[in-house]
Design a protein around this motif. Structure first.
Motif, PDB file in Angstrom:
ATOM      1  N   LYS A 306      11.061 -40.659 111.601  1.00  0.00           N
ATOM      2  CA  LYS A 306      11.702 -41.863 111.069  1.00  0.00           C
ATOM      3  C   LYS A 306      12.109 -42.794 112.212  1.00  0.00           C
ATOM      4  N   PRO A 307      11.533 -43.997 112.310  1.00  0.00           N
ATOM      5  CA  PRO A 307      11.928 -44.929 113.363  1.00  0.00           C
ATOM      6  C   PRO A 307      13.408 -45.306 113.234  1.00  0.00           C
ATOM      7  N   LEU A 308      14.078 -45.418 114.364  1.00  0.00           N
ATOM      8  CA  LEU A 308      15.484 -45.807 114.386  1.00  0.00           C
ATOM      9  C   LEU A 308      15.665 -46.951 115.375  1.00  0.00           C
ATOM     10  N   ARG A 309      16.283 -48.038 114.923  1.00  0.00           N
ATOM     11  CA  ARG A 309      16.589 -49.137 115.830  1.00  0.00           C
ATOM     12  C   ARG A 309      17.553 -48.658 116.900  1.00  0.00           C
ATOM     13  N   VAL A 310      17.296 -49.044 118.140  1.00  0.00           N
ATOM     14  CA  VAL A 310      18.148 -48.616 119.249  1.00  0.00           C
ATOM     15  C   VAL A 310      18.432 -49.784 120.171  1.00  0.00           C
ATOM     16  N   CYS A 311      19.559 -49.704 120.840  1.00  0.00           N
ATOM     17  CA  CYS A 311      19.880 -50.696 121.862  1.00  0.00           C
ATOM     18  C   CYS A 311      19.057 -50.409 123.116  1.00  0.00           C
ATOM     19  N   GLY A 312      19.106 -51.315 124.074  1.00  0.00           N
ATOM     20  CA  GLY A 312      18.356 -51.137 125.310  1.00  0.00           C
ATOM     21  C   GLY A 312      18.783 -49.905 126.075  1.00  0.00           C
ATOM     22  N   ASN A 313      20.088 -49.620 126.090  1.00  0.00           N
ATOM     23  CA  ASN A 313      20.565 -48.436 126.800  1.00  0.00           C
ATOM     24  C   ASN A 313      20.041 -47.149 126.170  1.00  0.00           C
ATOM     25  N   SER A 314      20.099 -47.056 124.845  1.00  0.00           N
ATOM     26  CA  SER A 314      19.614 -45.842 124.169  1.00  0.00           C
ATOM     27  C   SER A 314      18.124 -45.654 124.411  1.00  0.00           C
ATOM     28  N   ALA A 315      17.370 -46.765 124.367  1.00  0.00           N
ATOM     29  CA  ALA A 315      15.932 -46.677 124.638  1.00  0.00           C
ATOM     30  C   ALA A 315      15.689 -46.171 126.054  1.00  0.00           C
ATOM     31  N   ASP A 316      16.468 -46.669 127.018  1.00  0.00           N
ATOM     32  CA  ASP A 316      16.291 -46.238 128.406  1.00  0.00           C
ATOM     33  C   ASP A 316      16.695 -44.782 128.603  1.00  0.00           C
ATOM     34  N   MET A 317      17.758 -44.334 127.916  1.00  0.00           N
ATOM     35  CA  MET A 317      18.178 -42.941 128.020  1.00  0.00           C
ATOM     36  C   MET A 317      17.059 -41.993 127.593  1.00  0.00           C
ATOM     37  N   LEU A 318      16.368 -42.363 126.544  1.00  0.00           N
ATOM     38  CA  LEU A 318      15.295 -41.514 126.031  1.00  0.00           C
ATOM     39  C   LEU A 318      14.018 -41.666 126.848  1.00  0.00           C
ATOM     40  N   ALA A 319      13.615 -42.899 127.113  1.00  0.00           N
ATOM     41  CA  ALA A 319      12.348 -43.145 127.809  1.00  0.00           C
ATOM     42  C   ALA A 319      12.428 -42.831 129.293  1.00  0.00           C
ATOM     43  N   GLY A 320      13.635 -42.872 129.871  1.00  0.00           N
ATOM     44  CA  GLY A 320      13.776 -42.645 131.300  1.00  0.00           C
ATOM     45  C   GLY A 320      14.203 -41.246 131.672  1.00  0.00           C
ATOM     46  N   SER A 321      14.185 -40.324 130.716  1.00  0.00           N
ATOM     47  CA  SER A 321      14.628 -38.948 130.959  1.00  0.00           C
ATOM     48  C   SER A 321      13.558 -37.958 130.501  1.00  0.00           C
ATOM     49  N   ARG A 322      13.890 -36.680 130.556  1.00  0.00           N
ATOM     50  CA  ARG A 322      12.938 -35.641 130.151  1.00  0.00           C
ATOM     51  C   ARG A 322      12.654 -35.678 128.657  1.00  0.00           C
ATOM     52  N   TYR A 323      13.420 -36.455 127.894  1.00  0.00           N
ATOM     53  CA  TYR A 323      13.194 -36.564 126.455  1.00  0.00           C
ATOM     54  C   TYR A 323      12.032 -37.493 126.110  1.00  0.00           C
ATOM     55  N   ALA A 324      11.501 -38.233 127.072  1.00  0.00           N
ATOM     56  CA  ALA A 324      10.484 -39.254 126.793  1.00  0.00           C
ATOM     57  C   ALA A 324       9.277 -38.690 126.056  1.00  0.00           C
TER      58      ALA A 324
END
Length: 356
Positions: A306-324
């Motif tokens: 399910k897509p979830l709208r995220v702020c820029g910080n949340s997107a960076d936390m996910l995309a810039g970490s091991r969770y990417a």
């Protein structure tokens, strides 16, 4: 700094550390000796960890004094640093989670506690089917990790369980954490916080100190401290009140209210407010033991697919970490739409370092 004042501060810090070592090394013989609920029961441990917990040596479990279960997911192959590892309960849980390719480093300042952890290394390696132990333990100061050889940008994840409140120099401790974390690395930890600044003279009470109360940070001072160290957006993952069940302790410090709070923060260049760039993230359901959902914090729950709208910080936390690798991302920072309209469910009463 005046040399006499510096000597006085250093002496007070050493007295505080000595009191902590005595309380955890001699006064407490098991978790049954604790006098508050600052250290939670195993009911707080997620179901998927309880099977691992059952494999741990009984002595390791009995000498555990943490206040939560600050073990994040997706640890396979990671290097994890456990600050205040004590008897090694969380370190050995993570030994299983990181696997033979991973490594767990435990650090504690109480020799008696470390002796418990150290003598069961082979036991746990055999229990987990490892050819050799993937855990190493160090006696040392949590605010001086360089002294025990933890190099810059060498750690994927730092965890701590109700211990950083016991460290006299908290600024230095958190600065050390950020030094050793790799870019995109994660700090995930539980600790005790107060709803006000506490009188410094309470640190002289070994019971209040050892029960994780006298050294508790005022939660807003903690938020400010992280901000000064460059962590613009730390997130609350869980929180719960601490009951002062001992009458003598209630008489001494019952004027304040205490909480156990689990925080998540990343070593990333984030903004100090949550900004809207029209981004979304979709969880793929691929993190072990989390097939249906992933919880980033107390107001971001990602359901599988399910897509979830995220702020820029949340997107960076996910995309810039091991969770990417476990997410699909849509959108970038080409267009800005102002502040992001998200907040914790209890925004009116929640005090956190989260900016959205």
């Amino acid at each position: 700094m005046n040399m006499d004042l510096e000597h006085e501060i250093g002496g007070a810090a050493e007295e505080q550390q000595s009191a902590v070592r005595s309380y955890y090394g001699e006064t407490l013989q098991s978790s049954n000796d604790l006098r508050t609920t600052a250290c939670c029961s195993i009911d707080a441990i997620p179901v998927h960890l309880r099977a691992i917990l059952a494999q741990l040596h009984p002595e390791v479990r009995d000498r555990f004094y943490g206040c939560g279960s600050p073990l994040p997911p997706a640890l396979d192959g990671m290097t994890v640093l456990d600050l205040g590892c004590g008897s090694g309960r969380d370190a050995y849980l993570m030994s299983k989670l990181v696997g033979e390719r991973g490594h767990v480093i435990g650090v504690d300042m109480t020799a008696q506690q470390l002796a418990v952890a150290e003598r069961h290394r082979d036991f746990h390696a055999q229990a987990f089917g490892h050819a050799r132990s993937n855990v190493t333990f160090h006696l040392g100061d949590l605010a001086d990790l360089a002294a025990i050889g933890v190099a810059d940008a060498s750690v994927d994840v730092v965890v701590s369980n109700c211990v950083l409140n016991l460290v006299p120099d908290k600024r230095r401790a958190f600065a050390e954490i950020l030094r050793v974390l790799k870019p995109g690395g994660e700090l995930y930890f539980s600790d005790v916080y107060s709803d006000r600044r506490l009188p410094r003279e309470l640190l002289a009470d070994p019971v209040l100190l050892g029960e994780c109360l006298a050294g508790a940070l005022y939660v807003e001072d903690f938020r400010r401290l992280l901000g000064e160290l460059g962590v613009a957006d730390a997130r609350v993952c869980a929180r719960g009140p601490i009951a002062l069940t001992d009458e003598a302790i209630e008489q001494k410090i019952g004027f304040a209210h205490f909480e156990s709070i689990t925080w998540r923060a990343f070593k990333l260049p984030l903004e100090d407010r949550c900004e809207d760039y029209g981004q979304s993230a979709t969880y793929l359901g691929t993190i072990p033991a989390h097939p249906h959902r992933f919880v980033l914090d107390d107001h971001h729950l990602f359901e599988n697919g399910k897509p979830l709208r995220v702020c820029g910080n949340s997107a960076d936390m996910l995309a810039g970490s091991r969770y990417a690798a476990h997410f699909l991302f849509h959108g970038d920072r080409q267009r800005h739409f102002g502040l992001f309209d998200c907040a914790p469910a209890a925004a009116a009463t929640t005090t956190s370092a989260s900016c959205c």
